[in-house]
Design a protein around this motif. Structure first.
Motif, PDB file in Angstrom:
ATOM      1  N   TYR A 131     -11.986 -28.925 -16.613  1.00  0.00           N
ATOM      2  CA  TYR A 131     -10.576 -29.009 -16.229  1.00  0.00           C
ATOM      3  C   TYR A 131     -10.438 -29.710 -14.886  1.00  0.00           C
ATOM      4  O   TYR A 131     -11.323 -29.635 -14.027  1.00  0.00           O
ATOM      5  CB  TYR A 131      -9.960 -27.615 -16.112  1.00  0.00           C
ATOM      6  CG  TYR A 131      -9.699 -26.915 -17.432  1.00  0.00           C
ATOM      7  CD1 TYR A 131      -9.872 -27.565 -18.646  1.00  0.00           C
ATOM      8  CD2 TYR A 131      -9.269 -25.594 -17.454  1.00  0.00           C
ATOM      9  CE1 TYR A 131      -9.618 -26.921 -19.848  1.00  0.00           C
ATOM     10  CE2 TYR A 131      -9.013 -24.928 -18.654  1.00  0.00           C
ATOM     11  CZ  TYR A 131      -9.205 -25.606 -19.847  1.00  0.00           C
ATOM     12  OH  TYR A 131      -8.956 -24.967 -21.031  1.00  0.00           O
ATOM     13  N   ARG A 132      -9.307 -30.361 -14.697  1.00  0.00           N
ATOM     14  CA  ARG A 132      -9.018 -30.964 -13.405  1.00  0.00           C
ATOM     15  C   ARG A 132      -8.822 -29.862 -12.362  1.00  0.00           C
ATOM     16  O   ARG A 132      -8.497 -28.726 -12.689  1.00  0.00           O
ATOM     17  CB  ARG A 132      -7.745 -31.820 -13.482  1.00  0.00           C
ATOM     18  CG  ARG A 132      -7.870 -33.032 -14.392  1.00  0.00           C
ATOM     19  CD  ARG A 132      -6.588 -33.853 -14.338  1.00  0.00           C
ATOM     20  NE  ARG A 132      -6.610 -34.921 -15.309  1.00  0.00           N
ATOM     21  CZ  ARG A 132      -7.212 -36.088 -15.119  1.00  0.00           C
ATOM     22  NH1 ARG A 132      -7.829 -36.327 -13.969  1.00  0.00           N
ATOM     23  NH2 ARG A 132      -7.188 -37.018 -16.052  1.00  0.00           N
ATOM     24  N   LYS A 133      -8.970 -30.237 -11.100  1.00  0.00           N
ATOM     25  CA  LYS A 133      -8.844 -29.268 -10.010  1.00  0.00           C
ATOM     26  C   LYS A 133      -7.487 -28.584 -10.027  1.00  0.00           C
ATOM     27  O   LYS A 133      -7.390 -27.365  -9.838  1.00  0.00           O
ATOM     28  CB  LYS A 133      -9.065 -29.970  -8.666  1.00  0.00           C
ATOM     29  CG  LYS A 133      -9.061 -29.022  -7.479  1.00  0.00           C
ATOM     30  CD  LYS A 133      -9.314 -29.775  -6.179  1.00  0.00           C
ATOM     31  CE  LYS A 133      -9.267 -28.823  -4.988  1.00  0.00           C
ATOM     32  NZ  LYS A 133      -9.490 -29.538  -3.702  1.00  0.00           N
ATOM     33  N   SER A 134      -6.426 -29.358 -10.239  1.00  0.00           N
ATOM     34  CA  SER A 134      -5.078 -28.785 -10.248  1.00  0.00           C
ATOM     35  C   SER A 134      -4.900 -27.804 -11.408  1.00  0.00           C
ATOM     36  O   SER A 134      -4.216 -26.780 -11.279  1.00  0.00           O
ATOM     37  CB  SER A 134      -4.031 -29.897 -10.339  1.00  0.00           C
ATOM     38  OG  SER A 134      -4.224 -30.683 -11.502  1.00  0.00           O
ATOM     39  N   THR A 135      -5.512 -28.102 -12.562  1.00  0.00           N
ATOM     40  CA  THR A 135      -5.416 -27.214 -13.725  1.00  0.00           C
ATOM     41  C   THR A 135      -6.181 -25.914 -13.470  1.00  0.00           C
ATOM     42  O   THR A 135      -5.712 -24.825 -13.828  1.00  0.00           O
ATOM     43  CB  THR A 135      -5.983 -27.905 -14.979  1.00  0.00           C
ATOM     44  OG1 THR A 135      -5.298 -29.143 -15.184  1.00  0.00           O
ATOM     45  CG2 THR A 135      -5.805 -27.025 -16.212  1.00  0.00           C
ATOM     46  N   THR A 140      -6.217 -20.124 -12.188  1.00  0.00           N
ATOM     47  CA  THR A 140      -6.719 -19.033 -11.345  1.00  0.00           C
ATOM     48  C   THR A 140      -5.599 -18.343 -10.578  1.00  0.00           C
ATOM     49  O   THR A 140      -5.582 -17.106 -10.469  1.00  0.00           O
ATOM     50  CB  THR A 140      -7.776 -19.551 -10.358  1.00  0.00           C
ATOM     51  OG1 THR A 140      -7.238 -20.657  -9.604  1.00  0.00           O
ATOM     52  CG2 THR A 140      -9.013 -20.021 -11.083  1.00  0.00           C
ATOM     53  N   GLN A 141      -4.640 -19.105 -10.055  1.00  0.00           N
ATOM     54  CA  GLN A 141      -3.559 -18.502  -9.273  1.00  0.00           C
ATOM     55  C   GLN A 141      -2.697 -17.582 -10.119  1.00  0.00           C
ATOM     56  O   GLN A 141      -2.341 -16.469  -9.691  1.00  0.00           O
ATOM     57  CB  GLN A 141      -2.703 -19.600  -8.629  1.00  0.00           C
ATOM     58  CG  GLN A 141      -3.399 -20.313  -7.489  1.00  0.00           C
ATOM     59  CD  GLN A 141      -2.609 -21.507  -6.972  1.00  0.00           C
ATOM     60  OE1 GLN A 141      -1.511 -21.801  -7.450  1.00  0.00           O
ATOM     61  NE2 GLN A 141      -3.162 -22.201  -5.998  1.00  0.00           N
ATOM     62  N   LYS A 142      -2.368 -18.018 -11.327  1.00  0.00           N
ATOM     63  CA  LYS A 142      -1.531 -17.182 -12.199  1.00  0.00           C
ATOM     64  C   LYS A 142      -2.313 -15.966 -12.708  1.00  0.00           C
ATOM     65  O   LYS A 142      -1.744 -14.877 -12.874  1.00  0.00           O
ATOM     66  CB  LYS A 142      -0.983 -18.022 -13.345  1.00  0.00           C
ATOM     67  CG  LYS A 142       0.038 -19.058 -12.892  1.00  0.00           C
ATOM     68  CD  LYS A 142       0.483 -19.953 -14.030  1.00  0.00           C
ATOM     69  CE  LYS A 142       1.607 -20.892 -13.588  1.00  0.00           C
ATOM     70  NZ  LYS A 142       1.204 -21.785 -12.498  1.00  0.00           N
ATOM     71  N   THR A 143      -3.601 -16.150 -12.938  1.00  0.00           N
ATOM     72  CA  THR A 143      -4.435 -15.019 -13.350  1.00  0.00           C
ATOM     73  C   THR A 143      -4.560 -14.005 -12.219  1.00  0.00           C
ATOM     74  O   THR A 143      -4.532 -12.788 -12.452  1.00  0.00           O
ATOM     75  CB  THR A 143      -5.835 -15.518 -13.765  1.00  0.00           C
ATOM     76  OG1 THR A 143      -5.710 -16.472 -14.825  1.00  0.00           O
ATOM     77  CG2 THR A 143      -6.702 -14.359 -14.241  1.00  0.00           C
ATOM     78  N   GLY A 182       6.743 -20.613 -19.342  1.00  0.00           N
ATOM     79  CA  GLY A 182       5.836 -21.138 -20.363  1.00  0.00           C
ATOM     80  C   GLY A 182       4.456 -21.448 -19.807  1.00  0.00           C
ATOM     81  O   GLY A 182       3.446 -21.282 -20.505  1.00  0.00           O
ATOM     82  N   THR A 183       4.390 -21.877 -18.535  1.00  0.00           N
ATOM     83  CA  THR A 183       3.085 -22.164 -17.933  1.00  0.00           C
ATOM     84  C   THR A 183       2.286 -20.872 -17.745  1.00  0.00           C
ATOM     85  O   THR A 183       1.056 -20.872 -17.876  1.00  0.00           O
ATOM     86  CB  THR A 183       3.236 -22.879 -16.575  1.00  0.00           C
ATOM     87  OG1 THR A 183       3.918 -22.024 -15.647  1.00  0.00           O
ATOM     88  CG2 THR A 183       4.006 -24.175 -16.729  1.00  0.00           C
ATOM     89  N   PHE A 184       2.965 -19.766 -17.444  1.00  0.00           N
ATOM     90  CA  PHE A 184       2.284 -18.469 -17.334  1.00  0.00           C
ATOM     91  C   PHE A 184       1.739 -18.041 -18.687  1.00  0.00           C
ATOM     92  O   PHE A 184       0.602 -17.554 -18.789  1.00  0.00           O
ATOM     93  CB  PHE A 184       3.246 -17.403 -16.798  1.00  0.00           C
ATOM     94  CG  PHE A 184       3.363 -17.379 -15.301  1.00  0.00           C
ATOM     95  CD1 PHE A 184       2.599 -16.503 -14.552  1.00  0.00           C
ATOM     96  CD2 PHE A 184       4.220 -18.241 -14.646  1.00  0.00           C
ATOM     97  CE1 PHE A 184       2.692 -16.473 -13.159  1.00  0.00           C
ATOM     98  CE2 PHE A 184       4.332 -18.228 -13.260  1.00  0.00           C
ATOM     99  CZ  PHE A 184       3.563 -17.341 -12.514  1.00  0.00           C
ATOM    100  N   LEU A 185       2.551 -18.224 -19.730  1.00  0.00           N
ATOM    101  CA  LEU A 185       2.101 -17.840 -21.074  1.00  0.00           C
ATOM    102  C   LEU A 185       0.886 -18.655 -21.496  1.00  0.00           C
ATOM    103  O   LEU A 185      -0.034 -18.139 -22.135  1.00  0.00           O
ATOM    104  CB  LEU A 185       3.247 -18.017 -22.072  1.00  0.00           C
ATOM    105  CG  LEU A 185       4.353 -16.954 -21.982  1.00  0.00           C
ATOM    106  CD1 LEU A 185       5.560 -17.379 -22.808  1.00  0.00           C
ATOM    107  CD2 LEU A 185       3.836 -15.605 -22.460  1.00  0.00           C
ATOM    108  N   TYR A 186       0.886 -19.933 -21.156  1.00  0.00           N
ATOM    109  CA  TYR A 186      -0.262 -20.791 -21.465  1.00  0.00           C
ATOM    110  C   TYR A 186      -1.523 -20.250 -20.786  1.00  0.00           C
ATOM    111  O   TYR A 186      -2.592 -20.141 -21.403  1.00  0.00           O
ATOM    112  CB  TYR A 186       0.018 -22.222 -21.006  1.00  0.00           C
ATOM    113  CG  TYR A 186      -1.235 -23.072 -20.875  1.00  0.00           C
ATOM    114  CD1 TYR A 186      -1.873 -23.580 -22.002  1.00  0.00           C
ATOM    115  CD2 TYR A 186      -1.792 -23.326 -19.621  1.00  0.00           C
ATOM    116  CE1 TYR A 186      -3.039 -24.332 -21.885  1.00  0.00           C
ATOM    117  CE2 TYR A 186      -2.946 -24.083 -19.490  1.00  0.00           C
ATOM    118  CZ  TYR A 186      -3.569 -24.580 -20.631  1.00  0.00           C
ATOM    119  OH  TYR A 186      -4.718 -25.315 -20.508  1.00  0.00           O
TER     120      TYR A 186
END
Length: 418
Positions: A131-135, A140-143, A182-186
């Motif tokens: 994964y890219r650094k931003s991904t 990790t931040q949302k987790t 939606g990004t959190f759900l992903y």
């Protein structure tokens, strides 16, 4: 507490520090005027010593607004005019030296022991997947947010997590946009799939998560008017070092259509002054792109390099203007700076549309459509890998869409003849 003479000496030291930082004469005059007003207030009221509460009372007296501390955020320039100088003064009196708000670093995440093993394994898996650094940061931040929430709820094991826990956390995001949720759900689907496949949990929670459909590019991109762009750029103090930086950044976005991530990543070596080009590898696509160094963009960059950029070892073209003067973070979207200039310019933009940095990219596409630039040329300028992506900007060309409109009466007339 310090006496008035100590306060005056502190103010002189602060003004010397601001001068060393390269603040513009206009900015220095603003600070001096604010300090002078404050010293007159102390003298008129016979005040011999100051602290934060006394300074906040002074701000209330001058602005009519109350604040609990100097850490409060405000976009009111009248309040900033009073708060910023006094914030520097209180810091100097407490610590004995000048410091123009050294950036606070985000505290390192400490994972609760009950989730430490699976969290570290998940982080390693993200890297392994390439994964890219931003991904990786987004995952990790949302987790981390979810783990901290679960820990606060008394969950002591991953296997004790239920879909109800996740749903309760998602309810805390109810005021955010559907696309953001939606990004959190992903991320959660990614995280719980990993936990289930590795045997950390018995239930396949990922399959129970709700699905949010967010149509890609369902909205019409916002396009700035030429008048608003002129007002926006005119609101920037180009005598101030930071203003020189911000002007160059916004001009690059407006004139070249670069994404903010690519502007952040520009290096000093990205510019070929002899060939008058800017070359870089785009963050989103990983593809190289070369753009012309337009005269106004080139002069704005030169002005920043010669008269605004602080001394730093960073190879990045644009750097932060607070110690330690390094590169922007990967998640910095420049939205706060843009919003400040929108307010300063007195612009009234529609509240139902996004007008962040990416809208400046949309504006370039719209301007190129106005002058009848072919779609392949627009695609190449924006660095799109597929012309279909560029085709989404056709929604901006309202006049062109009008020409494609079908007259209902004409259709009905044809049907009646059949």
């Amino acid at each position: 507490m310090l006496e008035n003479q100590d306060i005056h000496s502190a103010i002189l030291a602060i003004m010397e520090g601001l001068t060393r930082e390269g603040k513009s004469p206009k900015t220095l005059k603003t600070y001096a005027t604010s300090f002078n007003s404050f010293e007159n207030y102390l003298k008129d009221n016979g005040i011999k010593s100051i602290d934060e509460s006394m300074c906040l009372e002074y701000i209330y007296l001058k602005t009519g607004q109350r604040f609990s501390s100097f850490g409060c955020v405000t976009s009111d320039c009248r309040v900033d005019y009073r708060m910023r100088p006094l914030s520097l003064l209180l810091y100097y009196l407490e610590n004995g030296h000048f410091c123009n708000k050294v950036r606070k670093t985000k505290p390192k995440f400490i994972c609760p022991p009950s989730f430490e093993s699976e969290y570290e394994a998940f982080c390693e898996e993200l890297i392994y997947r390439g994964y890219r650094k931003s991904t990786i940061e987004s995952n990790t931040q949302k987790t981390q947010l979810l783990i901290m929430y679960l820990n606060e709820q008394g969950v002591t094991s991953s296997n004790d997590i239920t879909i109800l826990h996740v749903e309760c956390y998602l309810k805390t995001l109810k005021n955010y946009a559907i696309k953001y949720i939606g990004t959190f759900l992903y991320v959660f689907r990614n995280f719980f799939s990993f936990l289930y496949n590795r045997g950390y949990i018995d239930q396949d929670i990922a399959s129970m998560l709700p699905k949010v459909r967010t149509p890609r590019n369902a909205s019409i991109p916002y396009v700035w008017s030429k008048e608003d762009l002129q007002k926006l750029l005119g609101a920037i103090d180009r005598e101030d070092p930071k203003g020189k930086r911000d002007y160059a950044i916004l001009l690059i976005a407006i004139r070249l259509g670069l994404r903010i991530g690519d502007i952040r990543s520009l290096k000093l070596s990205s510019i070929d002054w002899n060939r008058k080009t800017i070359s870089l590898i785009m963050i989103k696509t990983g593809q190289p792109i070369e753009l012309p160094l337009l005269p106004d963009v080139g002069w704005a960059i030169i002005d920043y390099l010669q008269n605004g950029r602080p001394a730093t070892n960073s190879e990045c073209l644009f750097v932060r203007h607070k110690a330690p003067f390094n590169a922007f973070g990967d998640r910095n979207a420049f939205s706060r700076e843009l919003h400040r200039y929108i307010l300063k310019a007195g612009l009234h933009l529609p509240g139902n549309q996004q007008h962040g940095m990416h809208s400046l990219r949309s504006t370039l596409a719209g301007n190129m459509l106005d002058v009848k630039a072919p779609l392949p040329i627009i695609s190449e300028t924006l660095g799109h890998q597929s012309i279909n992506t560029t085709g989404l900007y056709l929604k901006i060309d309202i006049e062109g869409l009008r020409k494609c409109a079908i007259d209902p009466e004409e259709v009905f007339a044809i049907e009646n003849t059949l």
